[in-house]
Design a protein around this motif. Structure first.
Motif, PDB file in Angstrom:
ATOM      1  N   LYS A  68     -10.169  -2.410  -7.562  1.00  0.00           N
ATOM      2  CA  LYS A  68     -11.048  -3.578  -7.543  1.00  0.00           C
ATOM      3  C   LYS A  68     -12.411  -3.252  -8.143  1.00  0.00           C
ATOM      4  CE  LYS A  68     -10.867  -7.089  -4.576  1.00  0.00           C
ATOM      5  NZ  LYS A  68     -10.694  -7.699  -3.249  1.00  0.00           N
ATOM      6  N   ALA A  69     -12.968  -2.114  -7.745  1.00  0.00           N
ATOM      7  CA  ALA A  69     -14.291  -1.731  -8.243  1.00  0.00           C
ATOM      8  C   ALA A  69     -14.256  -1.491  -9.753  1.00  0.00           C
ATOM      9  CB  ALA A  69     -14.782  -0.489  -7.512  1.00  0.00           C
TER      10      ALA A  69
ATOM     11  N   ASN B 112      -4.509  -7.932  -2.933  1.00  0.00           N
ATOM     12  CA  ASN B 112      -4.466  -7.096  -1.720  1.00  0.00           C
ATOM     13  C   ASN B 112      -3.311  -6.094  -1.750  1.00  0.00           C
ATOM     14  OD1 ASN B 112      -5.612  -9.949  -0.117  1.00  0.00           O
ATOM     15  ND2 ASN B 112      -6.706  -8.018  -0.028  1.00  0.00           N
ATOM     16  N   PRO B 113      -3.352  -5.188  -2.708  1.00  0.00           N
ATOM     17  CA  PRO B 113      -2.256  -4.218  -2.835  1.00  0.00           C
ATOM     18  C   PRO B 113      -2.207  -3.217  -1.685  1.00  0.00           C
ATOM     19  CG  PRO B 113      -4.051  -3.631  -4.289  1.00  0.00           C
ATOM     20  CD  PRO B 113      -4.407  -4.965  -3.703  1.00  0.00           C
ATOM     21  N   GLU B 114      -3.136  -3.296  -0.763  1.00  0.00           N
ATOM     22  CA  GLU B 114      -3.152  -2.330   0.338  1.00  0.00           C
ATOM     23  C   GLU B 114      -2.393  -2.840   1.554  1.00  0.00           C
ATOM     24  OE1 GLU B 114      -5.520  -4.239  -0.600  1.00  0.00           O
ATOM     25  OE2 GLU B 114      -6.736  -4.968   1.067  1.00  0.00           O
ATOM     26  N   LEU B 115      -1.986  -4.105   1.519  1.00  0.00           N
ATOM     27  CA  LEU B 115      -1.439  -4.713   2.727  1.00  0.00           C
ATOM     28  C   LEU B 115       0.078  -4.603   2.868  1.00  0.00           C
ATOM     29  CD1 LEU B 115      -3.403  -8.018   3.363  1.00  0.00           C
ATOM     30  CD2 LEU B 115      -3.670  -5.781   4.430  1.00  0.00           C
TER      31      LEU B 115
ATOM     32  N   THR C 111      -6.502  -8.367  -8.184  1.00  0.00           N
ATOM     33  CA  THR C 111      -7.343  -9.552  -8.370  1.00  0.00           C
ATOM     34  C   THR C 111      -6.897 -10.675  -7.454  1.00  0.00           C
ATOM     35  OG1 THR C 111      -8.160 -11.099 -10.041  1.00  0.00           O
ATOM     36  CG2 THR C 111      -5.882 -10.419 -10.232  1.00  0.00           C
ATOM     37  N   GLY C 112      -7.583 -11.799  -7.534  1.00  0.00           N
ATOM     38  CA  GLY C 112      -7.249 -12.938  -6.680  1.00  0.00           C
ATOM     39  C   GLY C 112      -6.069 -13.716  -7.222  1.00  0.00           C
ATOM     40  N   ARG C 113      -5.790 -14.806  -6.538  1.00  0.00           N
ATOM     41  CA  ARG C 113      -4.621 -15.602  -6.915  1.00  0.00           C
ATOM     42  C   ARG C 113      -5.001 -16.854  -7.689  1.00  0.00           C
ATOM     43  NH1 ARG C 113      -1.917 -13.721  -1.712  1.00  0.00           N
ATOM     44  NH2 ARG C 113       0.241 -13.835  -2.376  1.00  0.00           N
ATOM     45  N   THR C 114      -6.274 -17.056  -7.957  1.00  0.00           N
ATOM     46  CA  THR C 114      -6.662 -18.295  -8.631  1.00  0.00           C
ATOM     47  C   THR C 114      -6.217 -18.260 -10.081  1.00  0.00           C
ATOM     48  OG1 THR C 114      -8.778 -17.441  -9.385  1.00  0.00           O
ATOM     49  CG2 THR C 114      -8.720 -18.418  -7.196  1.00  0.00           C
ATOM     50  N   GLU C 115      -6.102 -19.453 -10.641  1.00  0.00           N
ATOM     51  CA  GLU C 115      -5.631 -19.560 -12.024  1.00  0.00           C
ATOM     52  C   GLU C 115      -6.519 -18.788 -12.979  1.00  0.00           C
ATOM     53  OE1 GLU C 115      -4.351 -23.354 -13.269  1.00  0.00           O
ATOM     54  OE2 GLU C 115      -4.704 -22.971 -15.389  1.00  0.00           O
TER      55      GLU C 115
END
Lengths: 348, 348
Positions: A97-98, B82-85, B111-115
DNA sequence: TGCCGATGCAGAAACGCCTTCTCGCCATTC
DNA sequence: GAATGGCGAGAAGGCGTTTCTGCATCGGCA
């Protein structure tokens, strides 16, 4: 009839290049290049026209060609073993992420710790002219460090120190000492340490700090060593520590996973209650430590902070390539939960 | 005096190129290139000489230049949130390992899930001419799929189906139905489902399968929905499910993390015992499910198998680029542990 | 033994795509 | 009207691969 007769939907099956964008926008090839370079001299009107054409064609600057000329890419290699385990999964997530936030592109080399595997990882990263290599697990051979230096590729090692490389570490020894002091302040005299056979600099430092402080204050430490620093290793260590009649009153575990294994073993196979009969302290403060079952007192090691420091180190190294190796040492702090209480008299 | 006077250790500070190797070996630049190309016509003697020179100079083929000509790199993008979950950390680890084993180089876009975040990820991966994109979280917009197709970049989606893209899925609905049948075979009539508000195709399928099978067999299902599909979400769902007087006798949880949160909440805040008073089934079979505290009956979803299938899909897609989208559907199987027993009469 | 054809290896040149540098032109301003 | 500044166009460079051509060697046949 198609929606627009402008482009017949032929199978392009290849990436559009700057030439096509230039043709479409009616400008020169170099104008396109400049339009994508911040601060280059292009009129706003022309840039807009180029951007519109690029957008329409789905053009994307070829970073391979760009990197070829720049002699470096924006790729950053993360070399890691078992990235799914415990704290490391959080560290990998924080680093990716960073790095992305910084504009870099993380490559994750999930591999073993042997010298040849590390060398293979380095070759891959050299091949793509990676901007930097960050090593999360394993000890790079000196040839690795030397080759990175010769090629001007920054090398950052996490959780250990390597001659000639930058590193980010935490104060493992200090944390170990503090764990011992916390236990002793509770009046415990029989202490235990749950570690592993496969030792790393990190675990050795924690062990040393704990044992030295205990010895200095006249306490006895019983040692338990499981196979790996995971749940099963914790169970194994517990088996050793609680086999005889004189078991420890308080155990410092080399990390949280080991603590979980130890706690579960104790609960199932002994009559000891936690924390009434046995205090446990872990290390890492992964989210599971806060789960109700464990409610583990542990040392916090914030992955986001460590990632931020690693990236900062990278920035500094790129700014001053010839500067001597930098060593960044982070502090931890204890997070007090139910598995080990701290007496009011104790000052952190 | 240095160890050898051959090369004075001047700061090269740049990568050696094939020209330097050619000069050192006394051959042409193209001979060097051929030496590194398997199956090219070079005499064994000359190849050996070149390799020796390359080794000595620390030469590494520039994959940027190679990719420029090949119009593709060996980079494969993994787009993940969230690859850590939980399960996802294992999937990421398995994929990176499988890709490296295949000779590819994994880029992890965390990264996030937004378009817009997904589109940014795609731009990055296009820029490096990534061999393929694998999406682990989030739903790519149709423009994403279309652009990947136009550029001939394979796109593989995991855990959902997307028009025009290849995917690997597991039989979530079937597993949900089986969970219901297991509970009903135990004679339970009051069932519960622990899910989340933020729903994904995966969780919806599990929920639907469970609820439909239960309804078809005349059982009632009480629903609990936490915020996210993690530990806290499980606690929240438990709070809803066990607030009133008529609580479920058996709960199917959308994944293992939710199950852990639910179990811990039940143990702490109710007098119900597991499995005597309450049966729990989870999903994923992450290692924590086997921990003694939870000993969770759950559906196994092997990350290594899923990774292998994703890579196989990639191979097939590269072999036949124009083939219609492929859909790979994996089966799960239930792993019986202590949190929910299966009566002998039950046939899987 | 000598000559011709075939084969294999080596080198030169071109290509892929972008960035940067330089040169030239046009427009604007004094 | 001239000078200056800014923008555009063209060319070179970075590195490896691929193709084409030339040369040498080897084998076979007379």
């Amino acid at each position: 009839m198609d929606s627009n007769g402008d482009d017949l939907p032929k199978k392009t099956q290849h990436y559009v290049s700057a030439v096509e964008v230039a043709r479409k926008a009616g400008v020169s090839r170099s104008a396109v290049s400049r339009a994508f370079t911040p601060g280059a001299s292009v009129s706003a009107k022309k840039r807009e026209k180029i951007m519109a054409a690029a957008e329409e064609l789905g053009y994307q600057v070829n970073d391979l060609a760009r990197g070829l000329l720049a002699r470096t890419s924006r790729l950053v290699g993360l070399v890691v073993t078992n990235p799914e385990l415990g704290y490391r999964s959080h560290l990998v997530a924080a680093l990716t992420k960073a790095l992305i936030h910084r504009g870099s592109v993380p490559i994750v080399i999930n591999t073993g710790r042997t010298e040849e595997e590390l060398v293979a990882a380095q070759k891959t990263l050299f091949g793509y002219r990676a901007e930097a290599t960050i090593i999360l697990s394993g000890s790079p051979p000196s040839s690795f460090v030397e080759l990175a230096r010769r090629n001007g590729q920054p090398l950052i090692v996490l959780g250990r120190s390597e001659t000639g490389a930058d590193d980010v570490n935490i104060d493992n020894e200090g944390a170990g000492r503090e764990a011992a002091r916390v236990f002793l302040a509770n009046g415990f005299t029989a202490l235990g340490f749950a570690g592993t056979i496969s030792r790393t600099p990190t675990t050795i430092e924690r062990e040393n700090g704990f044992c030295q402080e205990a010895a200095a204050r006249g306490a006895n430490v019983i040692m338990g060593h499981g196979g790996n620093s995971d749940y099963a290793g914790g169970q194994e260590a517990a088996r050793q520590l609680f086999a005889g009649s004189d078991h420890p009153q308080a155990v410092f575990c080399v990390n949280d996973l080991v603590a979980f294994g130890l706690i579960d073993h104790v609960r199932r196979h002994t009559s000891l209650r936690i924390p009434e009969d046995l205090s446990v302290i872990g290390f890492d403060d992964i989210p599971e430590a806060a789960w109700e079952t464990y409610n583990l007192t542990t040392f916090r090691q914030d992955p986001a902070v460590m990632a931020a420091h690693a990236v900062a180190l990278l920035d500094q190294r790129q700014a001053e390539p010839d500067r001597p190796p930098m060593h960044d040492r982070l502090n931890t702090h204890i997070v007090v939960r139910g598995s080990a209480r701290i007496p009011a008299s104790f000052k952190l």
